[in-house]
Enzyme design. Structure first.
Site, PDB file in Angstrom:
ATOM      1  N   CYS A  21     -48.997 -24.395 -42.572  1.00 45.21           N
ATOM      2  CA  CYS A  21     -48.620 -25.776 -42.286  1.00 45.21           C
ATOM      3  C   CYS A  21     -48.938 -26.094 -40.827  1.00 45.21           C
ATOM      4  O   CYS A  21     -49.205 -25.193 -40.025  1.00 45.21           O
ATOM      5  CB  CYS A  21     -47.136 -26.000 -42.565  1.00 45.21           C
ATOM      6  SG  CYS A  21     -46.032 -25.232 -41.382  1.00 45.21           S
ATOM      7  N   CYS A  24     -46.876 -24.223 -38.234  1.00 43.81           N
ATOM      8  CA  CYS A  24     -47.207 -22.806 -38.124  1.00 43.81           C
ATOM      9  C   CYS A  24     -48.507 -22.637 -37.338  1.00 43.81           C
ATOM     10  O   CYS A  24     -48.662 -21.682 -36.581  1.00 43.81           O
ATOM     11  CB  CYS A  24     -47.300 -22.144 -39.498  1.00 43.81           C
ATOM     12  SG  CYS A  24     -45.660 -21.732 -40.158  1.00 43.81           S
ATOM     13  N   ASP A 291       7.882   1.157 -34.708  1.00 40.18           N
ATOM     14  CA  ASP A 291       6.900   1.920 -35.471  1.00 40.18           C
ATOM     15  C   ASP A 291       6.112   0.975 -36.386  1.00 40.18           C
ATOM     16  O   ASP A 291       6.593  -0.104 -36.718  1.00 40.18           O
ATOM     17  CB  ASP A 291       7.614   2.955 -36.350  1.00 40.18           C
ATOM     18  CG  ASP A 291       8.210   4.063 -35.493  1.00 40.18           C
ATOM     19  OD1 ASP A 291       8.054   3.995 -34.261  1.00 40.18           O
ATOM     20  OD2 ASP A 291       8.831   4.971 -36.064  1.00 40.18           O
TER      21      ASP A 291
HETATM   22 ZN   LIG Z   1     -45.383 -23.124 -41.904  1.00 42.76          ZN
END
Ligand SMILES: [Zn+2]
Ligand SMILES: *[C@@H]1O[C@H](CO)[C@@H](O)[C@H](O)[C@H]1NC(C)=O
Ligand SMILES: *[C@@H]1O[C@H](CO)[C@@H](O)[C@H](O)[C@H]1NC(C)=O
Length: 476
Positions: A21, A24, A291
């Protein structure tokens, strides 16, 4: 304009052709300018295509008539509408970072009703994104498939590390719209409120499987993980596998998935409350202690928490209530009330009187011999009984041997059956109650065994109240 350089031209074309894309592509070109990712993705794609084409146009100059050129551009516009699911980010930087997604994340956060003014985004991606990224990152040099090793050497220092991470790009795109949607909440680099956005893509999970045979050690199935192919394990295996081996086993470019990731799962986690103050550490002190098997009933036990070097020193009453709520919700075992800021002197005031104050207990006592109403009456008549207690055997390993004198102010026994009774005690703080009942091999004198002339033991013990008038109760 996209901040691309001439040398990126070849990569851009190849990456687009591989099915990456637009965002990217920017990542692989190491564009570290957040704004570049915030433009509409169609527009970015158009620009990238035009940029990659320039080269081509130069080579073919004169061969293309204007009319043909225009029609090619038009067909590209049609193609824009159908970019296809990105082979690397699996849609995360496409439709999943649209403004509508920011609204959905914001809605998930709002639903939790945190009263905070910042949050930090943490993004979790499917592990196979790493594999897909590796198979796309062999450009530019690695486009020479015959000799990836040589090509890598030519690549030099500009390696994978300069590629912008999917997570990073996603945050750049989404954080602005998300903050706007949330109103007064800023998306910060650090915050006690962590909003995790988790993407999954089952369709391509098998992408990672070949790594199991190249690095069996990297993938150990653990009981509490659904899959051995965690991001960590996959990243480790990818570090180890040489490029040529990788190329043999992983398709290049990566296969085109039929659909992108589904909308992410959004989870909100607020860090433990100390983080709300940004403190370096804390000292915990409480008024007395018992305790672990002794319950403290009534209003509970006063405690103070000293925050060391806190970044934040004031919290509004509302935020304080919020902190209290977070503590209450964090476990079935802990509840706090009247949480408030106090000064340094308060802790000493709390400790003060720890010795003098009176504490009320309820115990369940067993006796060997059967006891009668007159034994009960005898116990109930005892007042201000002075008791000498040698340091009990059970704490002798951490306390010095000493004899302490304590007062048992009063007792009240309720017979349950011949061998059991409930014993209420009001004693001076610091009295060892268990030892007072069973005698601790004669180390506590007098003790209940002596008084009743029988073996006796304590089966349950609760603190009914810790009679300190501190801290002040808060209005609800
Ligand atoms: Zn991408
Ligand atoms: C709290 O802890 C710090 C650091 O451990 C220590 O120096 C300090 O004396 C402690 N304060 C109290 C009141 O115990
Ligand atoms: C936390 O629990 C305590 C004890 O039940 C309760 O008194 C207090 O109001 C709770 N606080 C909040 C904010 O829910």
């Amino acid at each position: 304009m996209l901040p691309l350089k001439e040398k990126d031209k070849a990569i851009v074309g190849k990456l687009l052709a591989s099915g990456c894309c637009a965002r990217c592509v920017l990542r692989f070109c190491c564009i570290g300018v957040p704004d570049a990712y915030r433009h509409g993705r169609r527009e970015t794609l158009r620009q990238l295509r035009a940029f990659a084409e320039e080269n081509h146009d130069c080579q073919n100059v004169g061969q293309l008539e204007p009319a043909r050129k225009r029609s090619r551009l038009e067909s590209e516009e049609a193609a824009d509408e159908d970019e296809g699911v990105c082979v690397v980010c699996l849609g995360v930087l496409q439709h999943l970072s649209d403004a509508s997604q920011a609204v959905q994340i914001a809605d998930a956060v709002k639903k939790e009703k945190y009263e905070v003014d910042t949050l930090v985004l943490s993004i979790s991606l499917p592990a196979q994104v790493c594999v897909r990224e590796r198979s796309c990152w062999l450009p530019p040099c690695h486009f020479d498939q015959r000799s990836p090793r040589l090509a890598r050497a030519k690549c030099g220092a500009l390696g994978r590390r300069d590629v912008v991470q999917v997570k990073e790009a996603f945050k750049w795109i989404v954080q602005g719209p998300l903050a706007r949607e949330l109103g007064a909440v800023a998306v910060a680099a650090k915050s006690p409120l962590e909003v995790s956005v988790c993407f999954a893509h089952p369709e391509t999970d098998a992408d990672c499987h070949f790594l199991a045979s190249t690095c069996p050690d990297c993938f150990k199935v653990s009981k509490n993980k659904q899959s051995a192919f965690t991001r960590m394990a996959v990243a480790k295996a990818l570090e180890k596998i040489p490029d040529d081996k990788f190329l043999e086993r992983s398709p290049r470019p990566p296969s085109r998935p039929s659909s992108g990731c589904a909308p992410p799962e959004v989870r909100c986690v607020h860090a433990s409350v100390l983080a709300a103050f940004g403190a370096r550490g804390f000292n915990f002190s409480s008024s007395g202690r018992e305790d672990v098997d002794v319950r403290t009933l009534g209003n509970g036990r006063p405690f103070a928490l000293e925050l060391l070097n806190p970044r934040k020193s004031q919290l509004s009453p509302e935020s304080m209530k919020n902190v209290q709520q977070v503590i209450n919700a964090s476990s079935e075992k802990v509840r706090v009330r009247d949480l408030q800021m106090v000064g340094r002197d308060a802790a000493s005031r709390m400790k003060e009187g720890e010795e003098e104050k009176t504490k009320s207990y309820r115990a369940l006592v067993w006796t060997q011999k059967s006891i009668r109403e007159d034994d009960v009456a005898f116990v109930n008549r005892i007042e201000d009984l002075r008791v000498d207690q040698k340091t009990p055997l059970r704490v002798l390993h951490r306390r010095a041997l000493a004899v302490r004198q304590r007062l048992v102010h009063s007792m009240s026994a309720d017979l349950l059956d011949e061998h059991h009774f409930r014993l209420g005690l009001r004693t001076q703080a610091g009295t060892y109650i268990k030892e007072f009942v069973h005698g601790d091999f004669g180390r506590t004198k007098p003790n209940l065994c002596q008084l009743l002339d029988t073996h006796a033991d304590i089966l349950e013990l609760d603190v009914e109240s810790v009679d300190v008038d501190w801290p002040p109760a808060l209005p609800d």
